[in-house]
Design a protein around this motif. Sequence first.
Motif, PDB file in Angstrom:
ATOM      1  N   ASN A   1       9.024  -0.994  -8.788  1.00  0.00           N
ATOM      2  CA  ASN A   1       9.046  -1.634  -7.469  1.00  0.00           C
ATOM      3  C   ASN A   1       7.696  -2.248  -7.110  1.00  0.00           C
ATOM      4  O   ASN A   1       7.634  -3.302  -6.476  1.00  0.00           O
ATOM      5  CB  ASN A   1       9.456  -0.616  -6.399  1.00  0.00           C
ATOM      6  N   VAL A   2       6.618  -1.593  -7.515  1.00  0.00           N
ATOM      7  CA  VAL A   2       5.287  -2.156  -7.268  1.00  0.00           C
ATOM      8  C   VAL A   2       5.146  -3.496  -7.977  1.00  0.00           C
ATOM      9  O   VAL A   2       4.699  -4.488  -7.397  1.00  0.00           O
ATOM     10  CB  VAL A   2       4.180  -1.176  -7.728  1.00  0.00           C
ATOM     11  N   ALA A   3       5.539  -3.538  -9.257  1.00  0.00           N
ATOM     12  CA  ALA A   3       5.421  -4.785 -10.022  1.00  0.00           C
ATOM     13  C   ALA A   3       6.377  -5.847  -9.498  1.00  0.00           C
ATOM     14  O   ALA A   3       6.005  -7.013  -9.329  1.00  0.00           O
ATOM     15  CB  ALA A   3       5.691  -4.517 -11.502  1.00  0.00           C
ATOM     16  N   ARG A   4       7.626  -5.442  -9.212  1.00  0.00           N
ATOM     17  CA  ARG A   4       8.598  -6.419  -8.715  1.00  0.00           C
ATOM     18  C   ARG A   4       8.181  -6.961  -7.357  1.00  0.00           C
ATOM     19  O   ARG A   4       8.402  -8.131  -7.046  1.00  0.00           O
ATOM     20  CB  ARG A   4       9.984  -5.786  -8.628  1.00  0.00           C
ATOM     21  N   GLY A   5       7.571  -6.118  -6.523  1.00  0.00           N
ATOM     22  CA  GLY A   5       7.114  -6.582  -5.216  1.00  0.00           C
ATOM     23  C   GLY A   5       6.063  -7.666  -5.300  1.00  0.00           C
ATOM     24  O   GLY A   5       5.879  -8.439  -4.362  1.00  0.00           O
TER      25      GLY A   5
ATOM     26  N   GLY B   1      -4.346   6.020 -11.365  1.00  0.00           N
ATOM     27  CA  GLY B   1      -5.182   5.213 -10.484  1.00  0.00           C
ATOM     28  C   GLY B   1      -4.331   4.293  -9.643  1.00  0.00           C
ATOM     29  O   GLY B   1      -3.107   4.203  -9.795  1.00  0.00           O
ATOM     30  N   SER B   2      -4.994   3.568  -8.742  1.00  0.00           N
ATOM     31  CA  SER B   2      -4.292   2.658  -7.850  1.00  0.00           C
ATOM     32  C   SER B   2      -3.775   1.438  -8.611  1.00  0.00           C
ATOM     33  O   SER B   2      -4.388   0.975  -9.590  1.00  0.00           O
ATOM     34  CB  SER B   2      -5.232   2.206  -6.728  1.00  0.00           C
ATOM     35  N   MET B   3      -2.644   0.902  -8.135  1.00  0.00           N
ATOM     36  CA  MET B   3      -2.070  -0.305  -8.720  1.00  0.00           C
ATOM     37  C   MET B   3      -2.602  -1.581  -8.054  1.00  0.00           C
ATOM     38  O   MET B   3      -2.106  -2.668  -8.315  1.00  0.00           O
ATOM     39  CB  MET B   3      -0.548  -0.283  -8.573  1.00  0.00           C
TER      40      MET B   3
ATOM     41  N   SER C   1      12.561   9.588 -13.087  1.00  0.00           N
ATOM     42  CA  SER C   1      13.122   8.281 -12.736  1.00  0.00           C
ATOM     43  C   SER C   1      12.536   7.775 -11.420  1.00  0.00           C
ATOM     44  O   SER C   1      12.397   6.574 -11.224  1.00  0.00           O
ATOM     45  CB  SER C   1      14.641   8.372 -12.643  1.00  0.00           C
ATOM     46  N   GLU C   2      12.166   8.695 -10.517  1.00  0.00           N
ATOM     47  CA  GLU C   2      11.565   8.291  -9.244  1.00  0.00           C
ATOM     48  C   GLU C   2      10.234   7.599  -9.483  1.00  0.00           C
ATOM     49  O   GLU C   2       9.949   6.547  -8.901  1.00  0.00           O
ATOM     50  CB  GLU C   2      11.355   9.511  -8.350  1.00  0.00           C
TER      51      GLU C   2
ATOM     52  N   SER D   1       0.833  -1.209   0.000  1.00  0.00           N
ATOM     53  CA  SER D   1       0.000   0.000   0.000  1.00  0.00           C
ATOM     54  C   SER D   1       0.864   1.255   0.000  1.00  0.00           C
ATOM     55  O   SER D   1       0.542   2.239  -0.666  1.00  0.00           O
ATOM     56  CB  SER D   1      -0.931  -0.002   1.221  1.00  0.00           C
ATOM     57  N   SER D   2       1.960   1.201   0.751  1.00  0.00           N
ATOM     58  CA  SER D   2       2.849   2.370   0.792  1.00  0.00           C
ATOM     59  C   SER D   2       3.507   2.604  -0.566  1.00  0.00           C
ATOM     60  O   SER D   2       3.691   3.754  -0.992  1.00  0.00           O
ATOM     61  CB  SER D   2       3.910   2.191   1.880  1.00  0.00           C
ATOM     62  N   LEU D   3       3.856   1.507  -1.280  1.00  0.00           N
ATOM     63  CA  LEU D   3       4.405   1.656  -2.624  1.00  0.00           C
ATOM     64  C   LEU D   3       3.366   2.261  -3.569  1.00  0.00           C
ATOM     65  O   LEU D   3       3.675   3.126  -4.396  1.00  0.00           O
ATOM     66  CB  LEU D   3       4.872   0.301  -3.163  1.00  0.00           C
ATOM     67  N   ASP D   4       2.130   1.781  -3.435  1.00  0.00           N
ATOM     68  CA  ASP D   4       1.043   2.309  -4.247  1.00  0.00           C
ATOM     69  C   ASP D   4       0.836   3.799  -3.963  1.00  0.00           C
ATOM     70  O   ASP D   4       0.665   4.616  -4.875  1.00  0.00           O
ATOM     71  CB  ASP D   4      -0.234   1.523  -3.967  1.00  0.00           C
ATOM     72  N   GLU D   5       0.867   4.159  -2.684  1.00  0.00           N
ATOM     73  CA  GLU D   5       0.719   5.568  -2.308  1.00  0.00           C
ATOM     74  C   GLU D   5       1.894   6.399  -2.813  1.00  0.00           C
ATOM     75  O   GLU D   5       1.718   7.556  -3.216  1.00  0.00           O
ATOM     76  CB  GLU D   5       0.600   5.683  -0.785  1.00  0.00           C
ATOM     77  N   GLU D   6       3.088   5.794  -2.799  1.00  0.00           N
ATOM     78  CA  GLU D   6       4.259   6.509  -3.297  1.00  0.00           C
ATOM     79  C   GLU D   6       4.111   6.829  -4.778  1.00  0.00           C
ATOM     80  O   GLU D   6       4.443   7.941  -5.232  1.00  0.00           O
ATOM     81  CB  GLU D   6       5.523   5.674  -3.071  1.00  0.00           C
TER      82      GLU D   6
END
Length: 640
Positions: free
Chosen positions: A597-601, A560-562, A589-590, A224-229
């Motif tokens: 990172n979301v996908a790799r996670g 939208g959300s991932m 790049s960020e 969720s934190s990655l999604d929020e990021e």
Amino acid sequence: MTLFRQIYSLLFGLFLVVVISLAYVQFTETQSFLTKQMESDLNNTSHSLGIMLVPDLEAGDIVGAETLINVIFEGGYYQQVKLTWLVDGKQQVWENDVKIEGVPQWFIDLGFFETIKRESTITSGWIQLAKLEITAHPGFGYNELWRTLTNAIIVISILFLLAIMLARFGLTWILRPLHEIAEHAAEIAQRKFGPDMAIPKTSELKSVVEAFNSMSHQLKQIFSSLDEEVTELRKKNLVDQVSKLPNRQYMMGRLNSWLSEPNNGSLMMAKFDWLEEVHSKYGYQVRDETIRLLSEKMQEHLDEIAPSVIARIAAYEFAFLITSAEQEQSSKYLHTLIRTVNQEISKAGCKPNEQFAIGIAQRTDNMTVSDILAQTDNALQKAIAENKVFHWFESNEKQLYTREQWREHLSAAISSKKFQFKWQPVYHTHKDEVVQRELYCQVTIGDKEIHAGQFMPYVELLSLGSMLDRCLIETIVDNGLLERNDEPIAINLTFNSLSDTGFHRWLNKFLRNTQLAQRIVFDIPEAGVYSDPDACQALCNIIRDNGAHFGIDHFGRQFGSMSYLQNLRPSYVKLDQSFAYYDENEHNSELCRALVNVARGLDIQIIVTGIQEQPQLARFEPLKTNAYMGYIYPPTRVEL
């Protein structure tokens, strides 16, 4: 071996040890008892017969002695009786064959009973009359021992079956929390964070379940934190803070990806000088609020006309990218925009149709970003110079066919499967090997070779998408394209196929009857996931259940959300081509790193698209993506 099987085997082994031990004790006790019983019986018979024979032996009555012995011998409990007359040494022998009915010979051959004999001397006073020797028959012992053994085996077998069933039921009930823990652990390993497990009553398992629930919460929070990021980075880098619309940077990326895809449409640029008047009259706060309200109204009214991207690209300039529309629909979009702007102008106390201008350019073949921007800007400057509300850039390119002609040509091509193909390799980032090949199609109408960029907009417009997808899938299978290479072939599904339940049923049946279903992968556009998530979920389940794979195309394009990634569980995602054009100095790049990172996670492969040269690819090396594609390796024709 599972824990259940280990415990089950242990209980099974202990049960066998106990049962075999009890059976052994019972068997040996029975054998000993029967031996003693035969010895006792032999002693009694020898003593009794000796007393009964005394009168006949004293009288020398051989016949009488034989009669007495025959009476006892015919009972079948003795194997041999031998009587030796001491007066003249005469010897009489009675024998029974060792034939035991109802007992297997192999059991008799085991020799559980030794030969039991009793010798006695028959006397009259001090005179010795005869010697009597009796040998016991083992038949009685073997019969009783065999009966005891078979009964024990029957009882033990019944108990064994009952024990197996009770143990299985009991272990299943006792280990149910462990089974749930195993399933929950497998889901966590696949990045599926479902509801918490119920706390079991078993104290030893209680702490384990609580630990798993805590771990699931933490991992879910990380995702969720990655999604929020990602959301925050999008707002920071790609969203205008006043209007809440995409900014110039996002619009430039979308223009690049839009022009590299098969599509039509147009680009509009508007300059709203009346907002400067609002600023001078009421201040910047009222101006910013007016911009915000104007943006909301434009999104509300224009999205009903055609799919588009509205961006604020400067203080008083806006861009409108109509991603899929004919000129007629673009014209309707333009007039809706003018009407909406005039309504807001009136509310702000300014005069309608004044102090704003719009320039429009229609997309044509082989257009670049600089081309369409130049045409749109020229149209805008023309409208400003001539003091007109809008100006449409005049293109010399004529429309190939009318809508009905497109319907006729495309329907004929689909029914006869007259399509040609190209495929583009997707290369592994760190290995010189092809991961998959993405398929493109084109059609020949008359003497013209029409590529997908020209006819695909009409396929969607005329709702021919599911028919085209079905045609292409059947064609690649019928022509053996799946057998030509080991890597899978990627097919882009149209929006129409995503929500068409008839196509879902057909695809389910087709994949079930296809031996190489695992070599087909389907690209699902991210916009389709947001527009109809339930239909996409149903389609993805069909693809996965039949052994094929799917991925998300244009990943990261939508705002939208991932979280949909957790539900769909795609095998890969293809980053939107706009990321390939972002300048590293613009701090994107960020955002790209956060998306990766979301996908790799979630253990999803990341494929970079739109790569045209090696320096572009080098920018993605720190992100550790899995594969890449683009015109660095252009498509090649497929011979059918």
